[in-house]
Design a protein around this motif. Sequence first.
Motif, PDB file in Angstrom:
ATOM      1  N   VAL A 243     -17.606  38.853 -33.222  1.00 59.83           N
ATOM      2  CA  VAL A 243     -19.266  38.769 -34.316  1.00 59.83           C
ATOM      3  C   VAL A 243     -20.013  38.847 -33.722  1.00 59.83           C
ATOM      4  CG1 VAL A 243     -19.524  37.405 -35.457  1.00 59.83           C
ATOM      5  CG2 VAL A 243     -17.143  37.053 -34.884  1.00 59.83           C
ATOM      6  N   THR A 244     -20.865  38.854 -33.004  1.00 67.27           N
ATOM      7  CA  THR A 244     -21.888  38.834 -32.268  1.00 67.27           C
ATOM      8  C   THR A 244     -22.612  40.441 -32.421  1.00 67.27           C
ATOM      9  OG1 THR A 244     -21.786  38.223 -29.661  1.00 67.27           O
ATOM     10  CG2 THR A 244     -22.460  36.134 -30.780  1.00 67.27           C
ATOM     11  N   SER A 245     -21.858  41.154 -31.799  1.00 70.44           N
ATOM     12  CA  SER A 245     -22.199  42.854 -31.913  1.00 70.44           C
ATOM     13  C   SER A 245     -22.751  43.572 -33.421  1.00 70.44           C
ATOM     14  CB  SER A 245     -21.070  43.724 -31.466  1.00 70.44           C
ATOM     15  OG  SER A 245     -20.232  42.528 -30.050  1.00 70.44           O
ATOM     16  N   CYS A 246     -21.780  42.714 -34.167  1.00 68.57           N
ATOM     17  CA  CYS A 246     -22.191  42.809 -35.600  1.00 68.57           C
ATOM     18  C   CYS A 246     -23.576  42.682 -36.274  1.00 68.57           C
ATOM     19  CB  CYS A 246     -20.983  42.831 -36.663  1.00 68.57           C
ATOM     20  SG  CYS A 246     -19.867  42.711 -36.115  1.00 68.57           S
ATOM     21  N   LYS A 247     -24.531  43.844 -35.711  1.00 70.25           N
ATOM     22  CA  LYS A 247     -25.615  43.848 -35.413  1.00 70.25           C
ATOM     23  C   LYS A 247     -26.367  43.621 -37.173  1.00 70.25           C
ATOM     24  CE  LYS A 247     -26.041  43.512 -31.270  1.00 70.25           C
ATOM     25  NZ  LYS A 247     -26.984  42.345 -30.796  1.00 70.25           N
ATOM     26  N   LEU A 248     -25.705  44.503 -37.874  1.00 74.65           N
ATOM     27  CA  LEU A 248     -26.103  44.337 -39.559  1.00 74.65           C
ATOM     28  C   LEU A 248     -25.518  43.138 -40.294  1.00 74.65           C
ATOM     29  CD1 LEU A 248     -25.439  47.889 -40.238  1.00 74.65           C
ATOM     30  CD2 LEU A 248     -28.106  47.400 -39.833  1.00 74.65           C
ATOM     31  N   LEU A 249     -25.204  42.319 -39.803  1.00 80.88           N
ATOM     32  CA  LEU A 249     -24.048  40.851 -40.263  1.00 80.88           C
ATOM     33  C   LEU A 249     -24.852  40.651 -40.771  1.00 80.88           C
ATOM     34  CD1 LEU A 249     -21.621  39.172 -40.057  1.00 80.88           C
ATOM     35  CD2 LEU A 249     -21.830  37.876 -38.943  1.00 80.88           C
ATOM     36  N   ARG A 250     -25.506  40.081 -42.005  1.00 74.69           N
ATOM     37  CA  ARG A 250     -25.545  38.643 -42.779  1.00 74.69           C
ATOM     38  C   ARG A 250     -25.703  37.408 -42.974  1.00 74.69           C
ATOM     39  NH1 ARG A 250     -28.491  41.555 -39.255  1.00 74.69           N
ATOM     40  NH2 ARG A 250     -30.725  42.642 -40.091  1.00 74.69           N
ATOM     41  N   ILE A 251     -23.999  37.891 -43.412  1.00 75.72           N
ATOM     42  CA  ILE A 251     -23.804  36.216 -44.273  1.00 75.72           C
ATOM     43  C   ILE A 251     -22.545  36.543 -43.397  1.00 75.72           C
ATOM     44  CG2 ILE A 251     -22.694  35.211 -46.386  1.00 75.72           C
ATOM     45  CD1 ILE A 251     -24.440  37.518 -47.454  1.00 75.72           C
ATOM     46  N   LEU A 252     -22.569  34.706 -42.621  1.00 70.72           N
ATOM     47  CA  LEU A 252     -21.927  34.769 -42.349  1.00 70.72           C
ATOM     48  C   LEU A 252     -20.677  33.355 -42.971  1.00 70.72           C
ATOM     49  CD1 LEU A 252     -19.298  34.456 -39.791  1.00 70.72           C
ATOM     50  CD2 LEU A 252     -20.735  33.861 -38.509  1.00 70.72           C
ATOM     51  N   THR A 253     -19.466  33.050 -43.685  1.00 73.02           N
ATOM     52  CA  THR A 253     -18.689  32.007 -43.813  1.00 73.02           C
ATOM     53  C   THR A 253     -17.382  30.526 -42.453  1.00 73.02           C
ATOM     54  OG1 THR A 253     -19.321  32.611 -46.020  1.00 73.02           O
ATOM     55  CG2 THR A 253     -17.714  30.823 -45.509  1.00 73.02           C
ATOM     56  N   LEU A 254     -17.233  30.693 -41.570  1.00 68.03           N
ATOM     57  CA  LEU A 254     -16.920  30.610 -41.126  1.00 68.03           C
ATOM     58  C   LEU A 254     -15.964  29.188 -41.050  1.00 68.03           C
ATOM     59  CD1 LEU A 254     -16.448  31.620 -37.748  1.00 68.03           C
ATOM     60  CD2 LEU A 254     -17.987  29.561 -37.106  1.00 68.03           C
ATOM     61  N   SER A 255     -15.358  29.501 -40.859  1.00 65.48           N
ATOM     62  CA  SER A 255     -14.255  27.838 -41.065  1.00 65.48           C
ATOM     63  C   SER A 255     -13.413  27.953 -39.265  1.00 65.48           C
ATOM     64  CB  SER A 255     -12.881  28.409 -42.128  1.00 65.48           C
ATOM     65  OG  SER A 255     -11.878  26.987 -42.280  1.00 65.48           O
TER      66      SER A 255
END
Length: 413
Positions: A243-255
């Motif tokens: 997940v850390t490689s997704c540089k454009l990732l802005r919103i993360l919902t983690l269960s």
Amino acid sequence: MDRLPDDALLEVLLWLPPEDLLACRLVCKRLGTLAMHPHVWRRKCCSVSAASCACPVLRLAPCLGLLQVTLPLKNCLHLYTTRCAVSRLDLLVDKYMKDAALIIHRQSFLLRLKSVTVTLGQYRVGQYLTFDAGVAILFTTLASTCGLTYLKVRAEFGSGLSFDMTQSLQSIAVPSSIKTFIFEGIVQREATHFCSFVLARHAATLETLRILCFLSASTTSLLSDLPNLRRLTYAINPGQEAVTSCKLLRILTLSFCSDDRSVKELFCKAEQLRKVILICHFRPTTVDDVLPETILALSSTRVEKLCIYMSVAVGHALSQTYIVRRAALWALALLSVLPRLPALQELSLDWHTDELLRGINPTTAPALRILSLHCGAVRPCTPGPAHRDAFKSLFSANPSVKVKVTRSCTRCL
């Protein structure tokens, strides 16, 4: 009516339901022609089930915005031969998976289909499906459908008979088009192959991803190859460091479960996040509570909106003493990390202790503008003067902060 231009009549016809549009064909030739114009039908919705037949609409309408189908059906053959092209297709399939595949294939042939939602087995909790040849055909049809931008699949598969469709998926070559992919439920290994196919084939266009099921490390590693991923809803699985490689990732919902320490390592490397939603599942047998450590790891990010929610794992119950004891640790960790989140503007959380209310002020949270508190779901409000004083302290210390309280008691304010 003869003086009205066609454009004006088309706008009026937009407000009529499908049955009235079909009746307009009997009024006059001009109105009948306009009633069948694609502009009139492109946002209409039609439902088909064993109790309601929509053969006239499927036979005459040029297109539809949404077609909802519940299988099995009785004598509605127009679904498989219709020329009515739909943009959104919702399928509720209890059985007859091959019929569902035929409906998808027909709409794919009409070249207007953009969104498909498939719910298998009516998504009944505790009643599992068998991954047989019919399910494999349905998944293969979904994989080979071109032009989709939205795909959602909900299913629960149990152990038992399974059908290997690896080779059939490998032979499919479709251009990347899906922007939103949702896969929920309990899946077998064969179903994860379908997830891997979507992640690999549509890597160039995927922007929103919601996967709430167990995935293998090889499937999870494909997340690192999604260059345009911006929103991810995800249950912790092996290999989540991708997940850390997704540089454009802005919103993360983690269960995640309360004893899963890999969550902390994830946030230590995810500096690109701007909105984080944590859903922590607790069990009474939990010895090491990782939520405080996870909250502290958020200091490595520049998060602007933070949501922290607690849920009880299925089949378990938490005592009031357990909740109060854990809540004190969460509040301490959150208050200590707030000064290290200078960009935090909105905070939403399950509220279990008044100490948290007393600790939020312009010094600990200088950029905070919205505070949302949810109470009553796991821990009911505690009456008394101390409870009211905590809210007074919160309001007086944060006059510019908008406070939202849901499910509050009459003593909160």
